[in-house]
Design a protein around this motif. Structure first.
Motif, PDB file in Angstrom:
ATOM      1  N   TRP A  57      26.139  62.013  24.859  1.00  0.00           N
ATOM      2  CA  TRP A  57      26.170  60.700  24.191  1.00  0.00           C
ATOM      3  C   TRP A  57      24.999  60.539  23.232  1.00  0.00           C
ATOM      4  O   TRP A  57      25.128  59.894  22.183  1.00  0.00           O
ATOM      5  N   ASN A 111      36.107  61.294  23.601  1.00  0.00           N
ATOM      6  CA  ASN A 111      35.762  61.340  25.020  1.00  0.00           C
ATOM      7  C   ASN A 111      36.895  60.808  25.883  1.00  0.00           C
ATOM      8  O   ASN A 111      37.332  61.458  26.837  1.00  0.00           O
ATOM      9  N   GLN A 157      23.554  54.181  31.773  1.00  0.00           N
ATOM     10  CA  GLN A 157      23.997  55.450  32.352  1.00  0.00           C
ATOM     11  C   GLN A 157      23.701  55.498  33.849  1.00  0.00           C
ATOM     12  O   GLN A 157      24.526  55.958  34.647  1.00  0.00           O
ATOM     13  N   ALA A 190      33.427  58.426  20.933  1.00  0.00           N
ATOM     14  CA  ALA A 190      33.909  57.784  22.157  1.00  0.00           C
ATOM     15  C   ALA A 190      35.417  57.945  22.296  1.00  0.00           C
ATOM     16  O   ALA A 190      35.936  58.152  23.401  1.00  0.00           O
TER      17      ALA A 190
END
Length: 575
Positions: free
Chosen positions: A441, A464, A177, A461
């Motif tokens: 997440w 997203n 990240q 995901a």
């Protein structure tokens, strides 16, 4: 449950003491001790830098006059401008869907090589836009680049988590990240610098101003491609595909220990237990797909995701995962990242150079704001961080909407109001950085039973990327046609996101998988998973290894530990 919890705690403490006696505690010292693993994982995080760089770089390119000369109506027509940006997310969505299959069939290591190659092909196609192909090359290139980005964004965290020992796994996965935020940050400043090549006017600016940030992506992609050739395979993938001796050697090398060391044996058995658990879970749920053929692996991810919709309890988890990702994207974060210079121009920063400078600050504050989340999210919890972050982001949107509504036709007379709106954008990014960036997440990864976790995370995901694509597509039209209404829409949706988290998303901090089952109304799912795992642990000798000594480092007898406990993913869980 008090006695059982106390007993489970005793077993956890005993196992933890055993681990710490062998490998030391977590923290910065553990990263130094495991420098070989840290080096491998940090190198793999170049994939995260590529992802972040791609998110941020194109916003500055869109604002460059020399780029506009080649794109024509794809800059002036807001719908087509949206396609130039959002088609990368469409490619990433497809890349995400294919990445699970590719990582399992080809290995994590070779899948990174394939994703890098696809990424580089996309960049090269984009560079041909200068030869007169124009927007067609950008559209095709960004779609192909997106496929590479989507695959890397899924495969790199999997690879890092599987080469890392338990005491530093969280830190190394969180590094991904930070790598993404670092990529965003440097992309903004590279755009700011290259914007000066040949001058900043339509007549004088060189094509190198926009070609440079696009082509610079090739350098880290090539470094990652070449470097991954020399990186080890994932030990977990090796075990899962019957290459157990090779897995032992990789673990031994990564840990800097002999192959017969007790810690290597302990970790090897934990990996083997997880592999057997997955194989037996698939054999029970999808007996027709039990053979590890490429076609079965390809079908499995779609069949398994379909199964998540077939019971009320699992559907609740689906709603939490997909709706959380919906609100993450409709907070407007990627509208800011993709169109920041255009937004800052709309807020009164009429110079492209100044708007790019303000965009560069976005990258810095987002990177810095993410660091506290990595350090303290496990202590503070998910719900309060997500809720406070959403309220902060939504309030920033509403304030921006009010400022724009009052001053949209008179920025020249109210420069202070323009800068106030810019500061609200910066504050918005801070709120996102510590909250919905990392925490969404975490929620998506934590809520699933062991047997369905890979498919549940893939579903989250997918949500997203698809919502990311829609936001990227519609934002230019919204900014043009409803102006300040864009911020009102994002603000209201983000307030709804805060309400959704507060009233419908359970706090997952420190919950066991059993407790997740109780919260989502699927009691027995984790119980069955644990019973299968317990049987495997005993079968391969992991239980005996954990109980092999008569006492731990502090003298607590292992005989006092309840029998119904198991090792799951490097930790112990109570049944």
């Amino acid at each position: 449950m008090g006695g059982a919890d106390a007993g489970a705690g005793a077993f956890y403490d005993a196992a933890l003491q055993k681990r710490q006696a062998l490998m030391g505690k977590s923290g910065p010292a553990a990263l130094v001790k495991n420098f070989r693993v840290f080096r491998v994982a940090a190198f793999a995080c170049i994939g995260g830098v590529l992802y972040g760089y791609n998110q941020g770089m194109f916003s500055g390119v869109l604002a460059m006059p020399s780029f506009g000369r080649h794109m024509g109506e794809y800059i002036t027509d807001q719908t087509k401008k949206g396609w130039l940006t959002a088609i990368l997310e469409l490619g990433a969505w497809i890349g995400t869907l294919l990445s699970g299959f590719m990582a399992e069939v080809l290995s994590r290591k070779y899948s990174v090589l394939v994703a890098c190659a696809v990424f580089m092909v996309g960049v090269i196609i984009q560079a041909t836009a200068i030869a007169g192909i124009g927007h067609d090359a950008i559209l095709a290139g960004r779609f192909i680049t997106g496929m590479g980005v989507g695959s890397l964004a899924m495969i790199i965290p999997i690879y890092n988590s599987e080469v890392a020992p338990p005491e530093v796994r969280g830190a190394l996965v969180a590094t991904q990240q930070l790598a993404i935020c670092f990529g965003i940050m440097i992309s903004f400043w590279i755009d700011y610098g290259t914007n000066y090549i040949g001058g900043t006017s339509v007549e004088t600016q060189s094509d190198a101003a926009w070609l440079t940030p696009i082509c610079l992506q090739l350098a880290p992609a090539m470094i990652l491609f070449v470097g991954m050739i020399f990186m080890p395979f994932s030990p977990r993938w090796l075990v899962h595909h019957g290459r157990e001796e090779e897995a032992r050697k990789v673990l031994s090398s990564l840990r800097g220990l002999s192959p017969d060391h007790e810690l290597v044996e302990l970790e090897f058995l934990e990996i083997k237990a997880q592999s057997l658990f997955e194989k037996r879970s698939i054999a029970e749920m999808f007996p027709q797909l039990r053979e590890q053929t490429a076609w079965n692996i390809f079908k499995l991810q779609f069949v398994a995701i379909k199964k998540l919709f077939q019971t009320r309890a699992m559907f609740k988890r689906v709603v939490v995962a997909t709706v959380t990702m919906f609100f993450q994207q409709w907070s407007g974060i990627n509208a800011i990242l993709y169109y920041a210079p255009s937004i800052f121009v709309q807020l009164g920063l009429t110079s492209t150079t100044v708007s790019l400078l303000a965009t560069g600050v976005v990258g810095i504050v987002m990177f810095l704001a993410t660091i506290p989340a990595v350090l303290w999210i496990d202590k503070v919890g998910r719900k309060p961080v997500l809720t406070i972050g959403a309220l902060g982001m939504a309030t920033c949107h509403i304030i921006i909407a009010v400022i724009v509504a009052k001053n949209i036709d008179s920025w020249d007379q109210h420069k202070a109001a323009g800068w106030a709106a810019v500061c609200m954008v910066w504050l918005f990014v801070i709120h996102f950085g510590y909250s919905w960036g990392p925490c969404a997440w975490i929620i998506v990864a934590e809520i699933w039973p062991l047997s369905t976790r890979p498919y549940g995370v893939a579903l989250g995901a997918s949500s997203n990327w698809m919502n990311n694509f829609i936001v990227g597509q519609v934002t230019p039209d919204m900014l043009k046609h409803i102006t300040y209404g864009t911020y009102i829409l994002f603000g209201l949706l983000t307030y709804m996101g805060a309400a959704f988290v507060w009233f419908f998303v359970p706090e997952t901090k420190r919950l066991t998988l059993e407790e997740m089952d109780v919260i989502f109304g699927s009691e027995g799912t984790a119980q069955a998973d644990f019973e299968r795992m317990e049987e495997i642990n005993a079968e391969i000798g992991l239980t005996q290894l954990l109980r092999g000594d008569n006492s731990n480092a502090t003298g607590t007898p292992y005989e006092t530990i309840p029998e119904k406990t198991i090792a799951v993913e490097g930790r112990t869980e109570r049944i």
